[in-house]
Scaffold this active site. Structure first.
Site, PDB file in Angstrom:
ATOM      1  N   ARG A   1       0.853  -1.180   0.000  1.00  0.00           N
ATOM      2  CA  ARG A   1       0.000   0.000   0.000  1.00  0.00           C
ATOM      3  C   ARG A   1       0.890   1.232   0.000  1.00  0.00           C
ATOM      4  O   ARG A   1       1.926   1.271   0.683  1.00  0.00           O
ATOM      5  CB  ARG A   1      -0.929   0.025   1.216  1.00  0.00           C
TER       6      ARG A   1
ATOM      7  N   GLU B   1      -4.216   7.323  -5.744  1.00  0.00           N
ATOM      8  CA  GLU B   1      -4.317   6.652  -7.039  1.00  0.00           C
ATOM      9  C   GLU B   1      -5.598   7.077  -7.754  1.00  0.00           C
ATOM     10  O   GLU B   1      -6.639   7.178  -7.121  1.00  0.00           O
ATOM     11  CB  GLU B   1      -4.311   5.132  -6.839  1.00  0.00           C
TER      12      GLU B   1
ATOM     13  N   HIS C   1      -0.832  -0.118  -9.972  1.00  0.00           N
ATOM     14  CA  HIS C   1      -1.498  -1.018  -9.026  1.00  0.00           C
ATOM     15  C   HIS C   1      -2.006  -2.291  -9.731  1.00  0.00           C
ATOM     16  O   HIS C   1      -3.192  -2.607  -9.712  1.00  0.00           O
ATOM     17  CB  HIS C   1      -2.650  -0.295  -8.330  1.00  0.00           C
TER      18      HIS C   1
END
Length: 325
Positions: free
Chosen positions: A233, A262, A281
């Site tokens: 994370r 993000e 991601h």
């Protein structure tokens, strides 16, 4: 009929997951986000919804309180930091994740980032595309030390890959000693891991304890030739400190699959820093992992509605949702 909201972006009406949920007598509503979703939009989507199969939706205390019919939330992944679990528990909402569902995908992707860092693959391909012909030396992984921060399913799946590449593995974890059974891993504390590792790979959940875990002091303990890899994370890393560390030569660079915000903002200080590469991601997103997560999430959702959740991350809800306005 019980209504289920599906926001995970790779799940579609009529697919295997949808058929499973409908076969269980549930009415599915697909509302994948097309960009950042405002809280009021999420509240509107949750109107009349009893259970939700979600990606990274920001299930805040306010959103959960206003979703008055909601009883079950299932995250189609491992991390659940986007859900206010304390508020959900207080409101009688069951929250589940899918531990280990994408461990193999994350492990393989981690090695993709390690190889990209060691051989400067992104910089080389970018240079060729720009009309140059980069010829800088890279480094072999064999004989290098890999430091794993965390020892969950993904980190454990990294270990045999590291062994195959001939790497030495050190790890820091809160896992009890009787579960640290792999003889290929040397368990150490964080300062020792940072000073010994050529590559530091993050595999820890984002919690109040781990937020900003890798900050200025920790980066200064790393080798000047070391590279940081993050598939966990973004909030685990102090991004401002990381930018300064790479620019000042404190560490060699970083390959980040996750960032604090993000998608990465246009004005992010992470942009344009030689040595920092940001991805979108994708560590856990393979066709196989998505298929497994979708079906496992659906099975967990049905079980949770029956009071039989297998992967619940909060205590068994005892509150009656109807008692909350």
């Amino acid at each position: 009929m019980t209504r289920v909201l599906v926001t995970t972006d790779y799940l579609r009406p009529g697919d295997e997951v949808d058929r499973y949920l409908r076969g269980a007598g549930l009415d599915t509503v697909h509302r994948p986000p097309t960009g950042p979703r405002q809280p009021d939009e999420l509240v509107e989507a949750l109107g009349g919804i009893t259970a939700a199969l979600i990606g990274n939706e920001p299930m805040t205390a306010d959103v959960l309180a206003k979703a008055t019919d909601l009883r079950v939330v299932v995250r189609t992944g491992v991390g659940y930091d986007s859900v206010d679990v304390e508020a959900a528990t207080r409101l009688g909402i069951s929250v589940s994740n899918l531990p280990g569902i994408n461990a193999n995908a994350v492990a393989e992707y981690t090695f993709g980032l390690l190889l990209a860092a060691a051989r400067r693959l992104v910089q080389t391909a970018t240079g060729v595309a720009a009309g140059t012909w980069p010829r800088a030396d890279g480094y072999e992984l064999r004989g290098a030390t890999l430091g794993l921060v965390g020892y969950g399913a993904a980190a454990r799946a990294v270990v045999p890959l590291a062994a195959a590449f001939g790497m030495n593995v050190v790890c820091v974890t809160g896992v009890p000693p009787d579960q640290r059974l792999d003889p290929r891993v040397e368990f150490v504390d964080l300062p020792e891991l940072l000073t010994r590792s050529d590559y530091v790979s993050l595999h820890t959940a984002l919690t109040p304890r781990t937020r900003g875990l890798i900050g200025e002091a920790e980066l200064r303990q790393m080798r000047s030739t070391a590279v940081l890899v993050n598939t966990a994370r973004g909030g685990v890393v102090d991004e401002a400190a990381l930018v300064a560390a790479v620019r000042d030569g404190v560490i060699a660079g970083a390959h980040l699959d996750v960032v604090a915000q993000e998608p990465l903002p246009a004005d992010s200080p992470l942009r344009g820093v030689d040595g920092i590469v940001v991805y979108s991601h994708l560590a856990g997103q393979t066709a196989q992992a998505r298929a497994a997560a979708g079906m496992e999430g659906a099975v967990e959702l049905v079980a949770a509605l029956e009071g039989k959740a297998r992967h619940r991350v909060n205590p068994q809800p005892t509150a009656d949702r109807s008692a909350h306005p």
